[in-house]
Every structure is written in structure tokens, then in C-alpha cells.
Write an enzyme that holds these catalytic residues in place. Structure first.
Site, PDB file in Angstrom:
ATOM      1  N   CYS A 185     -10.517  73.122  32.921  1.00  0.00           N
ATOM      2  CA  CYS A 185     -10.406  74.358  32.513  1.00  0.00           C
ATOM      3  C   CYS A 185     -10.768  74.126  31.117  1.00  0.00           C
ATOM      4  O   CYS A 185     -11.069  75.315  30.512  1.00  0.00           O
ATOM      5  CB  CYS A 185      -9.387  75.228  33.510  1.00  0.00           C
ATOM      6  SG  CYS A 185      -8.138  73.550  32.277  1.00  0.00           S
ATOM      7  N   HIS A 370      -2.306  75.303  32.145  1.00  0.00           N
ATOM      8  CA  HIS A 370      -4.259  75.670  32.332  1.00  0.00           C
ATOM      9  C   HIS A 370      -3.937  76.051  30.343  1.00  0.00           C
ATOM     10  O   HIS A 370      -2.851  76.867  29.988  1.00  0.00           O
ATOM     11  CB  HIS A 370      -3.814  77.043  32.937  1.00  0.00           C
ATOM     12  CG  HIS A 370      -5.399  77.411  33.672  1.00  0.00           C
ATOM     13  ND1 HIS A 370      -6.278  76.564  33.971  1.00  0.00           N
ATOM     14  CD2 HIS A 370      -5.841  79.045  33.068  1.00  0.00           C
ATOM     15  CE1 HIS A 370      -7.396  77.881  33.831  1.00  0.00           C
ATOM     16  NE2 HIS A 370      -6.987  78.490  33.718  1.00  0.00           N
ATOM     17  N   ASN A 391      -8.761  83.705  30.557  1.00  0.00           N
ATOM     18  CA  ASN A 391      -8.546  82.451  31.234  1.00  0.00           C
ATOM     19  C   ASN A 391      -9.982  82.223  31.797  1.00  0.00           C
ATOM     20  O   ASN A 391     -10.676  82.646  32.547  1.00  0.00           O
ATOM     21  CB  ASN A 391      -7.504  83.175  32.695  1.00  0.00           C
ATOM     22  CG  ASN A 391      -7.673  82.670  33.193  1.00  0.00           C
ATOM     23  OD1 ASN A 391      -7.923  81.310  33.703  1.00  0.00           O
ATOM     24  ND2 ASN A 391      -7.049  83.194  34.763  1.00  0.00           N
TER      25      ASN A 391
END
Length: 915
Positions: A185, A370, A391
Site C-alpha cells: 500500500c 495503512h 485510500n
């Protein structure tokens, strides 16, 4: 059989029986414990390596591949940042165009020989997926058949996957980034930030040909731009039609005209069929291809699992990242005005939360642990300060902010929506207030950009640092600034992501301080680096203005050791012992060699300097020992001269007395002489008769410790008894015989001596004669030919040798003792007992200082630069002085008559040696 019986049996076999009880007692003897301080000193002496070292070459015999070959021309320093980037772009374009011509010549699509994922998967190697150790993707035929196993099932080319493939659109949307089945990520967030810029993605996608299937990219790594060229093969989620699968079985139950075509359209077509990252557009291909090129640059896909947004942004843009904690921000208003509002122009930002506390839950919809990326920042007309985030999952509303200013919240009025040009949807993009951003996010990665250059130049220097167990600051670099300029300082270590598996046992944390050259005090520094909690690869500090001058950079490298991790040599040994192919070790080893080539030259210069220093220290130690022995020898000569003088005076006095006694005897007349002679003869005859009777009555006795053997003229041993010794002692030395007794009795045997001198008395002590030798050992006696000759020609049996014995450090009269076998055995046992000790501390880190400025004359040096020249100068000076480190450096050229000339000559040589 008991231990005692075993010991006895072994002794019998060796024909050397040993007392078993004594052996048993020695085994049970407890090891003597050292005092506390000596014990601690011993621990530290074993813990620290005497010479720090590091493996810099894994595969000396294997040539590098295209991605790991060092450039033929060394990288010049103090280049414009844009010029350095353009140089890498030009090289990448040249290589790609050359490959395109080759493919056209043979009418073939391009196949990457260094990263062929199709061959690697079909043969179940997994080298393109997994690292050297701890495979993340278990490649097996059973995994291909299982629809739930998280492993790629097939490989296809772009034209086989997409109906209308498009590499790059005119306008790339950040919403196109979709994360795949890999925990990267941080990289997806970095690509989102890059896609949010006007030409961010196009800048690193240098050259390509979609028909031939070749793509060239450039990435920034370890202070320079590298090239990564790939083909267009990509991993798929579903297996091929030829492979057994649940999907094929289900489709075969349906009545279709072409079941295989239906299978391909359903499971192996479009972006949704890709196993790793993909674009939201079903025909767009830039994201999976860029991810593959980035994976190849780091060895495999598994190397991309886990990381920091700041590191990804550095690799994609060539910028410099600073780690910021929300709690450390002093003035939040200044942070908003001078940094956040300049996003996509001077800075890029990533943010995350829950990293320091290890939380992986949710904070009002925000996923902890994250990565998110800041895409925009606005000041609304109503005074609200809002920040736009995305995101990288790109999957619905999962992981999106659910508080004020989120999609559908009451704060989002139609006026605000029109002012922000925002549309509600499931694109994983949301707005959040600046206050909530600081409250919900704990960690920021701020990357300063040099893409527009603006006159920025870059200079760097790489060195190796021997890291002690207790870290401290040491001067390592020197910066020469010719004019006032803004300066950005970056201290970084090697990026170990692209040689994953060969990191070793040590992890390093960096710090540095900038001092003025004339003020290197510990606390007298201008600025110091901003310490990082999470990012260990580099530390940064920025100065808006720094005046011209010379500055020093003190570096502190702290190391943490994990003894549970295998060392580099352990990994290589394990890989070599396995009966498998060595392709992966070769690939990672070449990357390791390429990375450590940056510090190899410095390590070699340090080794050369260390050897030169050790040579100088050894030479100085030898000179000091020879000086001491020289002084001892000349002092001994003075003592001998004084003793010779006293002996000479005694002899002269004795000779005068003997002459007087001789005159008195002559005056007494022949009668007294005859009477005296008869008395002496009677005594001698009586003693001789007693000796013959003793030999007749008693058998011969073995020689005692004080009895020896001598050689007659025929070389045969002749036994001497105590009487001979007493006779010689009673008659005095040969130099001063008793008057009237010039010869011993006929049955007394005098030992044979060297020619050219009178016989000397035997020493009052003798060493025990060995069984295998008939010669005698005189431990402290002086050979006849080594007798000291005085200035007046007299000889003296001095107990001190004039040359050889003077070189003993402890005692001038002792010779080197032979090695004791029991001592060597004891040392061997001690060595064996030390095998359980932990490996010594041996941490070596390769670091580089990178300086960005707007000064055309900027120079960066390390403090040990030019050490080879200094060593050559030193060696040349030694040759000129005649001091080559041999025993001739301090040599006695005297004739032994007077110590004054010797002293003058040697003092001159000592002055030269002491320089």
C-alpha cells in the site's frame, strides 16, 4: 566400561600409561574464577572484533546482468539535478531502442531474460515472486489447482489479457490506482501521489513499444538513477484453460459454443483478471507494468511487501523525505501555510496512523497501519481548512473517513461541494478538516521535490563506517561551500530491499551533526539531523541559507543486532549446500555486490591505512625494544669493563705476591724445598692408593647430578669423580694456579676445550643428560669462542653475551625456552572452551552523504580521503631515511673498544626513527 577403565585402556594403547587417579582429579578440578574486573575486561576483549570487516562480494566469478552492471563512466558530482536525471533517461532510451531493433530484426516480441515470469512460474521456481529466504508465495501444482490459494495461477502478455490495451492516457487519474494481492500500500499511495501531479507518471515511463511489448523505466536508488527494462508479461488470478481448475469444471457444465473462449473472457480478460495491482479502467496497463518494473529493480515481488510512503516517493521522484510526527510540529499554522498548501508543487505528503502503537483497528473509518496520500489542500471561503486524501485500496468506502466533511456529511453543503469540485462516490477519495487530520493521523512523510530543479545541484560521497557497540559521533565528511546557498543534507545507508535476504544480523540507525570546521566541539554544532522513529534508510536536515565556508559533518551510526537472524556467510553457505539451482542466489548476490561497490574503495583505503598504521606501530615497537636492548648492552659493557679493570688489578696484585713468595722460597734453600716436595708426594701417593682401593672394593656407581662425562683424545667418555672437582677447586682457576702445583695428578682427566685458549673450569651445576644424547647442556655458560675481548687483549668469561643474549626482553642471560607441550595442550583446551562464546561484535555500515545546494563549486570529501597518498609519502620517507623496519634500523657499528662512538652513531639513528 567406566570412565576410569576407558582412560586406562587408552593409555595402554598408546604405550604411555598415565595415572588414572591423577587424570580423574584433574577433570574434576574446578576452573579458577577471575576477579570481577578481569572477567569484565575479558568479556569485552572477546566481544569486540579486533578488525571490523564486511563481505562486499558474494559472487566474484559471475558477471552482472543488465540491471546490476555498474555504469562504465563514473557518476560526476555537483551536477544539476535535472541534468543527472536526463542522463539516466538518455541511457534508458538508447538501450530500449536498441532492443526494439533487435526484436524487429528477428520478428519476435521482447522477452526479458533477467525477469521471465512465465518460465519462472511454469517451472515452479518462484524466483520472480519470492526472495532468497522465507518465500511468501508457495509455488506448487496443487496451488495452481486451488481457487483459494493466494498465488498467481498463470502468465499472459498484455495483448492476450486486454481487448484494447492502453498504456498511458493523456490524463492519468489518481483514482485509477488499485492495490492487488500484495501488501504494498505504501507504493500504491506513492503512485497515487505521483499520478496526482501533471507529468509525474510520464516522467519515469521513459521509452516503450506496446506492439513489441517492451517498456523502460527509471527509478532513484542509493543516490542515483537506475534503469529497469521489462517485457509485457503479467500474472493472472486464474489458471490457463489447459490446467485443471474449478472454473473450467463449472463452465463445462454449461452449454456454450466455445467454452474455452468463454473461459478466457470470463477469468483472464481485463484489469480484474490481474493478480497484482491494476487500474480501475479495464484496458489501462501503466500501473501493473510499472509495478513489475519496480519489482524487477528490487529482485522480486515479495520485496515490495511492507514499506513507507516516503521511501516510495524518494524512489519515484528522486526527492528527499523527512519523517514528521504530529506531536513534534511546533507551529501548525506555519505547517499549513508553508508546507501543506504547497502539495504537488514543492512537496508530496503521505500519512498514516497506529504505526507507533501497533494498532491495526479503525479510527472513525480510518484503517490503522495503512498508508494514505494527501492529494490536495484548500482554504474555503468560509475559513475552513480542508485536506483531500485517498485510500490506495480503491475499493468502496472501506478504510475511508466517516467523520465531518466525509461524503454525505452535514458539513458538505452544496456550496462547499461546488467550491471543491467534489463528487460523492466509491472512489476511496475523501475530505477531512486540517484539525481532524492532525488529530487522527500521527505520522507524516514529507518529500521535498527537485523535479523543477530551480538551480539545485547534488553532490554525494559514500564511505564505510565501523560501528562500535557504544555509538558516538565521529567526524566523517567535510563540506566546502564557495557561496551562500540553501542546503539540504541527506545521510543515507544502502537500500537493502533489493538484496533482500542478505541484510545480515545488524540494523543501523543514522544521525549526523553539522559543525563549522574551526568549531568541532561536541555541542557546538549548527544543526543536527531530525531523528526518525520508523524510516531507517536516511535522515535529513534542511537549511534555508548557509554562508560560504568549510564545514564538517559528524556521523553517529547506532547498530542493533539480532543473533537469531542468519549472517551473510550463513545464508551463502546454506544456499550452496542445497541441491537446487543457484539462480536466485546469483541474482541477489549480484545486487549485493553492486550495492556494496559504493563502499568497497573506501573499505580498501581503510584497510590500507590500517595496515600502514600497524606497520608503523610494529616498527616503532621494534625500535623501542632495540633501543632498550642497545642501552642494556652498552650498560653491560661498562659493567664488564669495570669488572675487567678490577680483575686485572687483582691479578697484578696476586702476581706480585706470587713473585714475592717465589723469592722467599728461593732464599730458604734446597733443603726446605726437598722436604716440601717429599711431603706433597706422600700425600698424593696416599690419595691415589685410597682411590685404587675404592675402585677395587666397590662397583662403579652411576653418575650423579654433579658428576659428568668428558671426552678423551679418542672421543671416548671418561668418568670423573668428586675428587677431580675438589682438586680443581683446591687449585684455583687456570689463570691463578697454586704455587708449586702446575699440573694435576695423572689420574685426573681435564675436559677438552676449544682451541686457542686456556682450559676453563666446569660450572658447578650441570643439566641432566638426556637418554638419547651424549652431549652436555650448559644452560647459563658461555662458549669459549664468545669470551669477551677487552681493549688490552685480555679475555674474560663474561656471563652476558655481547650480541644474541642482549635481545631477550626479560633477562639478558636467558635464551628462548622451548614450547611446552603441556602449555599448548592447555591453550587448546581454553580455545575449545571459548567456542561457546558469542560471536564478536562486527558491525560495518556503508553510508553516503548527499548534499543539495545551489553552489556550483560545492565539494564533499571524507576525512580519510587521500590516505593512499599519505601512505606512499610515508613509505617513501622511510626508504629515504633507511628505516625499512628491519633489525638493521638500530645497529651497533662499534668495535667494542669504546662505547662513545657506538653511542653517537646510534643516537643519530634513534633521532631519525623517532620522527
Amino acid at each position: 566400561m567406566s570412565a576410569l577403565e576407558c582412560s586406562s585402556s587408552d593409555s595402554d594403547d598408546n604405550n604411555n600409561p598415565a595415572p588414572p587417579l591423577r587424570g580423574a582429579k584433574s577433570k574434576s578440578k574446578k576452573k579458577r574464577s577471575l576477579p570481577p574486573q578481569e572477567t569484565i575486561n575479558k568479556i569485552w576483549s572477546r566481544f569486540s572484533a579486533s578488525r571490523f570487516s564486511k563481505a562486499t562480494v558474494i559472487l566474484p566469478q559471475i558477471s552482472g546482468s543488465s540491471q546490476t552492471v555498474a555504469p562504465s563512466n563514473p557518476r560526476p558530482n555537483n551536477l544539476l539535478v535535472s541534468e543527472d536525471f536526463e542522463r539516466a533517461v538518455l541511457e534508458c532510451r538508447t538501450r530500449v531502442r536498441k532492443l526494439i531493433k533487435e526484436c524487429k530484426r528477428v520478428n519476435m516480441r521482447y522477452r526479458d531474460p533477467d525477469f521471465d515470469i512465465d518460465w519462472d512460474l511454469k517451472w515452479e521456481k518462484g524466483h520472480c515472486l519470492n526472495g532468497l529466504v522465507d518465500p511468501k508465495f508457495e509455488i506448487s501444482r496443487h496451488a495452481f489447482e486451488s481457487p483459494t490459494s493466494m498465488v498467481p495461477k498463470a502468465v499472459k502478455r498484455v495483448h492476450e489479457i486486454f481487448n484494447k490495451p492502453t498504456f498511458l492516457k493523456e490524463k492519468i487519474s489518481p483514482a485509477d490506482v488499485m492495490q492487488g494481492n500484495l501488501g504494498n500500500c505504501w507504493l500504491m499511495a506513492s503512485l497515487t501521489a505521483l499520478a496526482n501531479m501533471e507529468v509525474g507518471i510520464q516522467r519515469i515511463c521513459v521509452e516503450y513499444d506496446t506492439k513489441i511489448g517492451i517498456y523502460g523505466f527509471v527509478f532513484h536508488r542509493d543516490g542515483e538513477w537506475i534503469i529497469s527494462i521489462i517485457d509485457d508479461k503479467l500474472y493472472l488470478k486464474s489458471p490457463d484453460w489447459d490446467s485443471p481448475s474449478v472454473q473450467r469444471h463449472l463452465l463445462e457444465q454449461i452449454d456454450r459454443e466455445d467454452v474455452e473462449k468463454e473461459y478466457r473472457m470470463t477469468y483472464q480478460t481485463g484489469s480484474q483478471a490481474l493478480f497484482f495491482a491494476h487500474c480501475r479502467d479495464q484496458n489501462e496497463t501503466w500501473l501493473p507494468l510499472l509495478e513489475k518494473a519496480y519489482a524487477k529493480a528490487h529482485g522480486d515481488y515479495a520485496a515490495l511487501s511492507g514499506g513507507w510512503i516516503g521511501e516510495g516517493l524518494e524512489d519515484l521522484t528522486g526527492g528527499v523525505t523527512t519523517e514528521l510526527l504530529t506531536s513534534d510540529i511546533l507551529d501548525t499554522d506555519e505547517f499549513w501555510d508553508n508546507e501543506i498548501l504547497k502539495v504537488n508543487k514543492e512537496f508530496l505528503f503521505g500519512c498514516s496512523t497506529g504505526l507507533l502503537d501497533g494498532g491495526y483497528g479503525s479510527r472513525d473509518g480510518i484503517t490503522e497501519g495503512h498508508a494514505y496520500v494527501i492529494m490536495d489542500a484548500r482554504n474555503l471561503s468560509t475559513g475552513e481548512r480542508l485536506v483531500k486524501l485517498r485510500n490506495p485500496w480503491g475499493k468502496g468506502k472501506k478504510g475511508n473517513w466517516e467523520g465531518p466533511w466525509s461524503d454525505g456529511s452535514k458539513e458538505f453543503t452544496p456550496e462547499a461541494q461546488r467550491e471543491l469540485s467534489h463528487k460523492f462516490g466509491n472512489d476511496s477519495v475523501f475530505w477531512i478538516s486540517f484539525e481532524d487530520l492532525l488529530r487522527k493521523y500521527q505520522h507524516f512523510d514529507r518529500t521535498r521535490l527537485f523535479m523543477d530543479s530551480a538551480g539545485w545541484r547534488v553532490t554525494q560521497k559514500w564511505i564505510s563506517v565501523e560501528v562500535p557497540w557504544h555509538a558516538k559521533f565521529e567526524e566523517k565528511f567535510q563540506i566546502i561551500l564557495t557561496k551562500e546557498s540553501p542546503v539540504v543534507l541527506v545521510l543515507s545507508q544502502l537500500d537493502d530491499r533489493y538484496f533482500n535476504g542478505l541484510q545480515g544480523q545488524y540494523r543501523f540507525r543514522l544521525q549526523f551533526r553539522l559543525h563549522e570546521a574551526d568549531s568541532p566541539g561536541e555541542e557546538d554544532y549548527i544543526v543536527r539531523s531530525h531523528g526518525n522513529y520508523l524510516m531507517e534508510r536516511s535522515v535529513v536536515t534542511e537549511l534555508k541559507s548557509l554562508r560560504a565556508g568549510t564545514y564538517s559533518v559528524s556521523v553517529m551510526v547506532a547498530a542493533d543486532r539480532d543473533i537469531n537472524m542468519p549472517s551473510v556467510e550463513d545464508i551463502v553457505k546454506e544456499q550452496c549446500q542445497q541441491k537446487v539451482d543457484n539462480d536466485k542466489l546469483a541474482q541477489v548476490g549480484m545486487a549485493y555486490d553492486f550495492a556494496h561497490s559504493k563502499g568497497t574503495a573506501h573499505m580498501e583505503s581503510r584497510a590500507t591505512a590500517r595496515r600502514a598504521q600497524e606497520k608503523r606501530e610494529a616498527r616503532e615497537a621494534r625500535i623501542a625494544i632495540r633501543r632498550k636492548n642497545w642501552e642494556k648492552r652498552h650498560l653491560t659493557r661498562d659493567i664488564i669493563r669495570k669488572q675487567e679493570k678490577k680483575n686485572r688489578e687483582k691479578r697484578e696484585l696476586k702476581q706480585s705476591k706470587d713473585a714475592a713468595r717465589a723469592r722467599e722460597k728461593e732464599e730458604k734453600g734446597p733443603k726446605d724445598a726437598a722436604v716440601q716436595t717429599e711431603d706433597v708426594k706422600e700425600v698424593i701417593e696416599k690419595e691415589g692408593q685410597e682411590g685404587q682401593d675404592a675402585q677395587t672394593e666397590a662397583p662403579p656407581k652411576p653418575a650423579t647430578e654433579l658428576e659428568t662425562q668428558s671426552l678423551n683424545g679418542n672421543g671416548q667418555g671418561v668418568q670423573t669423580d668428586n675428587m677431580s672437582t675438589s682438586f680443581i677447586e683446591s687449585q684455583g682457576t687456570p689463570e691463578t694456579p697454586k704455587s708449586g702445583l702446575n699440573t694435576p695428578p695423572s689420574h685426573i682427566t681435564i675436559p677438552i676445550h676449544y682451541q686457542g685458549g686456556p682450559p676453563a673450569p666446569e660450572p658447578p651445576y650441570r643439566s641432566r643428560q638426556s637418554k638419547d644424547s651424549s652431549t652436555q647442556r650448559y644452560p647459563r655458560s658461555l662458549p669459549q669462542h664468545s669470551r669477551y675481548i677487552t681493549s688490552d687483549g685480555e679475555s674474560s668469561a663474561s656471563p652476558i653475551s655481547d650480541s644474541d643474549d642482549m635481545y631477550s626482553d626479560n633477562d639478558s642471560t636467558l635464551k628462548p625456552r622451548p614450547v611446552n607441550s603441556q602449555t599448548s595442550t592447555a591453550n587448546k583446551k581454553v580455545k575449545e572452551s571459548d567456542e561457546d562464546e558469542p560471536e564478536p561484535w562486527n558491525a560495518v555500515c556503508i553510508v553516503g552523504l548527499r548534499v543539495y545546494s545551489k553552489d556550483e563549486g560545492l565539494e564533499v570529501k571524507d576525512f580519510e580521503e587521500g590516505i593512499d597518498d599519505l601512505v606512499k609519502i610515508d613509505e617513501k620517507k622511510e626508504e629515504e631515511d633507511g628505516m625499512d623496519g628491519t633489525d638493521a634500523d638500530v645497529e651497533d657499528h662499534g668495535d667494542g673498544k669504546d662505547g662513545e662512538d657506538d653511542e653517537v652513531v646510534n643516537e643519530k639513528k634513534m633521532d631519525v626513527a623517532g620522527k
